[in-house]
Scaffold this active site. Structure first.
Site, PDB file in Angstrom:
ATOM      1  N   HIS A  19       0.868  -1.194   0.000  1.00 22.98           N
ATOM      2  CA  HIS A  19       0.000   0.000   0.000  1.00 22.98           C
ATOM      3  C   HIS A  19       0.898   1.235   0.000  1.00 22.98           C
ATOM      4  O   HIS A  19       1.495   1.579   1.016  1.00 22.98           O
ATOM      5  CB  HIS A  19      -0.907   0.009   1.239  1.00 22.98           C
ATOM      6  CG  HIS A  19      -1.861   1.169   1.278  1.00 22.98           C
ATOM      7  ND1 HIS A  19      -3.205   1.016   1.523  1.00 22.98           N
ATOM      8  CD2 HIS A  19      -1.676   2.498   1.099  1.00 22.98           C
ATOM      9  CE1 HIS A  19      -3.797   2.201   1.494  1.00 22.98           C
ATOM     10  NE2 HIS A  19      -2.887   3.128   1.243  1.00 22.98           N
ATOM     11  N   LEU A  22       2.548   7.174  -4.430  1.00 25.04           N
ATOM     12  CA  LEU A  22       3.745   7.683  -5.129  1.00 25.04           C
ATOM     13  C   LEU A  22       3.518   9.073  -5.706  1.00 25.04           C
ATOM     14  O   LEU A  22       4.473   9.718  -6.130  1.00 25.04           O
ATOM     15  CB  LEU A  22       4.147   6.744  -6.267  1.00 25.04           C
ATOM     16  CG  LEU A  22       5.024   5.546  -5.914  1.00 25.04           C
ATOM     17  CD1 LEU A  22       5.334   4.745  -7.178  1.00 25.04           C
ATOM     18  CD2 LEU A  22       6.324   5.984  -5.238  1.00 25.04           C
ATOM     19  N   ARG A  23       2.241   9.525  -5.773  1.00 26.92           N
ATOM     20  CA  ARG A  23       1.918  10.790  -6.454  1.00 26.92           C
ATOM     21  C   ARG A  23       2.379  10.737  -7.913  1.00 26.92           C
ATOM     22  O   ARG A  23       2.519   9.653  -8.477  1.00 26.92           O
ATOM     23  CB  ARG A  23       2.508  12.000  -5.707  1.00 26.92           C
ATOM     24  CG  ARG A  23       2.299  11.999  -4.194  1.00 26.92           C
ATOM     25  CD  ARG A  23       0.853  11.839  -3.761  1.00 26.92           C
ATOM     26  NE  ARG A  23       0.729  12.031  -2.299  1.00 26.92           N
ATOM     27  CZ  ARG A  23      -0.241  11.533  -1.568  1.00 26.92           C
ATOM     28  NH1 ARG A  23      -1.202  10.803  -2.126  1.00 26.92           N
ATOM     29  NH2 ARG A  23      -0.296  11.758  -0.266  1.00 26.92           N
ATOM     30  N   ASN A  47      -5.068   7.348  -6.173  1.00 26.95           N
ATOM     31  CA  ASN A  47      -5.790   8.580  -5.802  1.00 26.95           C
ATOM     32  C   ASN A  47      -5.036   9.834  -6.253  1.00 26.95           C
ATOM     33  O   ASN A  47      -4.680  10.694  -5.453  1.00 26.95           O
ATOM     34  CB  ASN A  47      -6.116   8.622  -4.306  1.00 26.95           C
ATOM     35  CG  ASN A  47      -4.884   8.597  -3.411  1.00 26.95           C
ATOM     36  OD1 ASN A  47      -3.840   8.034  -3.767  1.00 26.95           O
ATOM     37  ND2 ASN A  47      -4.990   9.189  -2.233  1.00 26.95           N
ATOM     38  N   LYS A 105      -9.438  -0.198  -6.173  1.00 29.60           N
ATOM     39  CA  LYS A 105      -9.452   0.426  -4.854  1.00 29.60           C
ATOM     40  C   LYS A 105     -10.774   1.119  -4.559  1.00 29.60           C
ATOM     41  O   LYS A 105     -11.293   1.863  -5.389  1.00 29.60           O
ATOM     42  CB  LYS A 105      -8.311   1.455  -4.809  1.00 29.60           C
ATOM     43  CG  LYS A 105      -8.201   2.244  -3.527  1.00 29.60           C
ATOM     44  CD  LYS A 105      -7.583   1.435  -2.407  1.00 29.60           C
ATOM     45  CE  LYS A 105      -7.798   2.118  -1.073  1.00 29.60           C
ATOM     46  NZ  LYS A 105      -6.603   2.635  -0.462  1.00 29.60           N
ATOM     47  N   HIS A 180      -4.769  -0.631   5.622  1.00 31.12           N
ATOM     48  CA  HIS A 180      -4.286   0.142   6.778  1.00 31.12           C
ATOM     49  C   HIS A 180      -5.228   0.062   7.985  1.00 31.12           C
ATOM     50  O   HIS A 180      -5.790   1.052   8.416  1.00 31.12           O
ATOM     51  CB  HIS A 180      -3.982   1.591   6.400  1.00 31.12           C
ATOM     52  CG  HIS A 180      -5.029   2.351   5.618  1.00 31.12           C
ATOM     53  ND1 HIS A 180      -6.373   2.251   5.852  1.00 31.12           N
ATOM     54  CD2 HIS A 180      -4.906   3.237   4.605  1.00 31.12           C
ATOM     55  CE1 HIS A 180      -7.016   3.047   5.023  1.00 31.12           C
ATOM     56  NE2 HIS A 180      -6.147   3.650   4.247  1.00 31.12           N
ATOM     57  N   LEU A 225      -4.987   9.165   7.937  1.00 28.60           N
ATOM     58  CA  LEU A 225      -6.287   8.500   7.979  1.00 28.60           C
ATOM     59  C   LEU A 225      -6.124   7.049   7.564  1.00 28.60           C
ATOM     60  O   LEU A 225      -5.377   6.781   6.619  1.00 28.60           O
ATOM     61  CB  LEU A 225      -7.279   9.209   7.055  1.00 28.60           C
ATOM     62  CG  LEU A 225      -7.756  10.569   7.567  1.00 28.60           C
ATOM     63  CD1 LEU A 225      -8.555  11.294   6.501  1.00 28.60           C
ATOM     64  CD2 LEU A 225      -8.602  10.399   8.843  1.00 28.60           C
ATOM     65  N   ASP A 253       1.468   2.600   3.551  1.00 30.03           N
ATOM     66  CA  ASP A 253       0.622   3.791   3.372  1.00 30.03           C
ATOM     67  C   ASP A 253       1.462   5.061   3.432  1.00 30.03           C
ATOM     68  O   ASP A 253       0.969   6.106   3.856  1.00 30.03           O
ATOM     69  CB  ASP A 253      -0.522   3.828   4.399  1.00 30.03           C
ATOM     70  CG  ASP A 253      -1.602   4.832   4.024  1.00 30.03           C
ATOM     71  OD1 ASP A 253      -1.664   5.236   2.839  1.00 30.03           O
ATOM     72  OD2 ASP A 253      -2.375   5.227   4.912  1.00 30.03           O
ATOM     73  N   HIS A 257       3.182  14.518   1.500  1.00 27.22           N
ATOM     74  CA  HIS A 257       2.560  15.828   1.288  1.00 27.22           C
ATOM     75  C   HIS A 257       3.651  16.863   1.544  1.00 27.22           C
ATOM     76  O   HIS A 257       4.432  16.710   2.499  1.00 27.22           O
ATOM     77  CB  HIS A 257       1.417  16.064   2.286  1.00 27.22           C
ATOM     78  CG  HIS A 257       0.226  15.177   2.080  1.00 27.22           C
ATOM     79  ND1 HIS A 257      -0.759  15.444   1.156  1.00 27.22           N
ATOM     80  CD2 HIS A 257      -0.136  14.019   2.671  1.00 27.22           C
ATOM     81  CE1 HIS A 257      -1.680  14.496   1.197  1.00 27.22           C
ATOM     82  NE2 HIS A 257      -1.325  13.604   2.113  1.00 27.22           N
ATOM     83  N   ALA A 269      -3.923  14.705   5.506  1.00 31.73           N
ATOM     84  CA  ALA A 269      -3.657  13.451   6.230  1.00 31.73           C
ATOM     85  C   ALA A 269      -2.595  12.654   5.482  1.00 31.73           C
ATOM     86  O   ALA A 269      -2.660  12.537   4.259  1.00 31.73           O
ATOM     87  CB  ALA A 269      -4.940  12.643   6.326  1.00 31.73           C
TER      88      ALA A 269
HETATM   89  N1  LIG Z   1      -3.406   7.693   4.617  1.00 32.37           N
HETATM   90  C1  LIG Z   1      -3.523   8.990   4.520  1.00 32.37           C
HETATM   91  O1  LIG Z   1      -3.636   9.668   5.540  1.00 32.37           O
HETATM   92  N2  LIG Z   1      -3.512   9.635   3.324  1.00 32.37           N
HETATM   93  C2  LIG Z   1      -3.489   9.021   2.018  1.00 32.37           C
HETATM   94  C3  LIG Z   1      -4.825   8.492   1.602  1.00 32.37           C
HETATM   95  C4  LIG Z   1      -5.246   7.217   2.303  1.00 32.37           C
HETATM   96  O2  LIG Z   1      -4.578   6.186   2.244  1.00 32.37           O
HETATM   97  O3  LIG Z   1      -6.325   7.199   2.914  1.00 32.37           O
HETATM   98  C5  LIG Z   1      -3.017  10.068   1.007  1.00 32.37           C
HETATM   99  O4  LIG Z   1      -3.154   9.837  -0.202  1.00 32.37           O
HETATM  100  O5  LIG Z   1      -2.468  11.102   1.431  1.00 32.37           O
HETATM  101 ZN   LIG Z   2      -3.203   5.101   1.575  1.00 33.32          ZN
HETATM  102 ZN   LIG Z   3      -6.698   5.083   2.805  1.00 35.46          ZN
END
Ligand SMILES: NC(=O)N[C@@H](CC(=O)O)C(=O)O
Ligand SMILES: [Zn+2]
Ligand SMILES: [Zn+2]
Length: 349
Positions: A19, A22-23, A47, A105, A180, A225, A253, A257, A269
């Site tokens: 999980h 990578l943006r 995402n 997903k 997660h 999150l 995860d 950011h 998050a």
């Molecule tokens: N885990 C997070 O807090 N953020 C993730 C999104 C996610 O996995 O819910 C993100 O893309 O920044």
């Molecule tokens: Zn995630």
């Molecule tokens: Zn998530």
């Protein structure tokens, strides 16, 4: 204490990250080498803006990742599609045929970063889920309800009752990863459930409880999150991860950011752990007296679930204290890794 109790190094099969965020673009090029140094493969979350909703988009994204990989590094991105209310069942067939899309997903609309295009009601996705079940396409679930009336800390537990149980009743053969997980409720649910279900567990949820977010002031880099929970939940996650149960495996995860998006009045998050993920997991397993369980959690149960070969190379972690940087560059900004400026006790060679 004997040497056996305190090994100085640990050699395990090369791990994978099941999980990962990578943006894209320059940000992706900055963070990708961190993951590629630690992991052979990663399930890459879809995402982005706009989200990766088609096989064609996943193919182009995969090519951008491979093009950004520094020369001499080996890394296999395992692509995913972002489910929407309108995902065509034929898109699942194309994804399966591609060979490079390994999962779909679920982001409940509004649950987390870039989830606005996510699913408003799973009932709208029945035909698509049927095809996923038929083709053995894993369904990765961000398991939180989005109802603002539900307390933030209860959203995962409520999701199990309201969404996960009905989903699994309707699609008993659908392969599901509860992503997660953060609660005893989720760990228990997965451990006791029948059929093809597994869960990923992050390093930060194994190491920290929710006090960490508020230690001496508000600490945005510990905000992710699903949010960190009470100590009793952390302990249940440690028990699950170190139990030797093949349903629980590694997923960082890691969610980069830029510093400005975290240290602000309404911060994003996500915890960034790609830089030192294996060191953190090793620390968590050592504290639990379960270093012998780390290899299967990090390197065996994930590929087994996804029906991919286990890695044959090895990596070595050495007991060595080093200090994490305060920041690392991300595109033209900076990123604050989790544990920035702190010493950690293991080092991946
Ligand atoms: N885990 C997070 O807090 N953020 C993730 C999104 C996610 O996995 O819910 C993100 O893309 O920044
Ligand atoms: Zn995630
Ligand atoms: Zn998530």
């Amino acid at each position: 204490m004997s040497l056996i109790d305190t090994p100085q190094s640990l050699t395990i099969a090369r791990p994978d990250d099941w999980h990962l965020h990578l943006r894209d673009g320059a940000a992706m090029a900055s963070v990708l080498p961190h993951t590629a140094r630690q992991f052979a493969r990663a399930i890459v979350m879809p995402n982005l803006r706009p989200p990766i909703t088609t096989t064609a988009m996943a193919q182009a994204y995969r090519e951008r990742i491979l093009a950004a990989l520094p020369a001499g590094m080996r890394f296999e991105p395992l692509m995913t599609l972002y489910l929407t209310d309108n995902t065509d069942p034929d898109e699942i067939r194309r994804a399966k045929d591609s060979g490079f899309v390994h999962a779909v997903k679920l982001y409940p609309a509004g649950a987390t970063t870039n989830s606005d295009a996510g699913v408003t009601d799973l009932a709208r996705c029945h035909k698509t889920l049927e095809v996923m079940q038929e083709l053995d396409m894993p369904f990765l679930v961000h398991g939180e309800v989005t109802d603002q009336d539900i307390d933030l800390f209860d959203r995962e537990a409520v999701f199990i009752e309201r969404v996960m149980r009905p989903l699994r009743k309707n699609f008993p053969e659908l392969k599901i990863v509860f992503e997660h997980i953060t609660t005893r409720d989720a760990a228990q649910y997965v451990a006791e459930a029948e059929g093809p279900i597994a869960a990923t567990i992050t390093a930060h949820h194994l190491l920290y409880n929710r006090n960490e977010i508020f230690k001496g002031g508000i600490r945005p880099h510990y905000y992710c999150l699903p949010v960190l929970k009470r100590e009793e939940h952390r302990l249940a996650l440690v028990t699950a991860a170190t139990s030797g149960d093949e349903r629980f495996f590694l997923g960082t995860d890691s969610a980069p950011h830029a510093i400005g998006a975290k240290e602000t009045s309404c911060g994003c998050a996500g915890c960034y752990t790609a830089l030192h993920a294996m060191e953190l997991y090793t620390e968590a397993f050592e504290r639990a007296g379960a270093l012998d369980k780390l290899e299967a959690f990090a390197s065996f149960y994930g590929p087994d679930f996804y029906e991919l070969p286990r890695n044959t190379e090895t990596v070595t972690l050495k007991r060595e204290t080093w200090t994490l940087p305060e920041t690392v560059p991300m595109a033209d900004a900076q990123l604050v890794p989790l544990n920035s400026g702190e010493a950690i006790n293991w080092k991946m060679l």
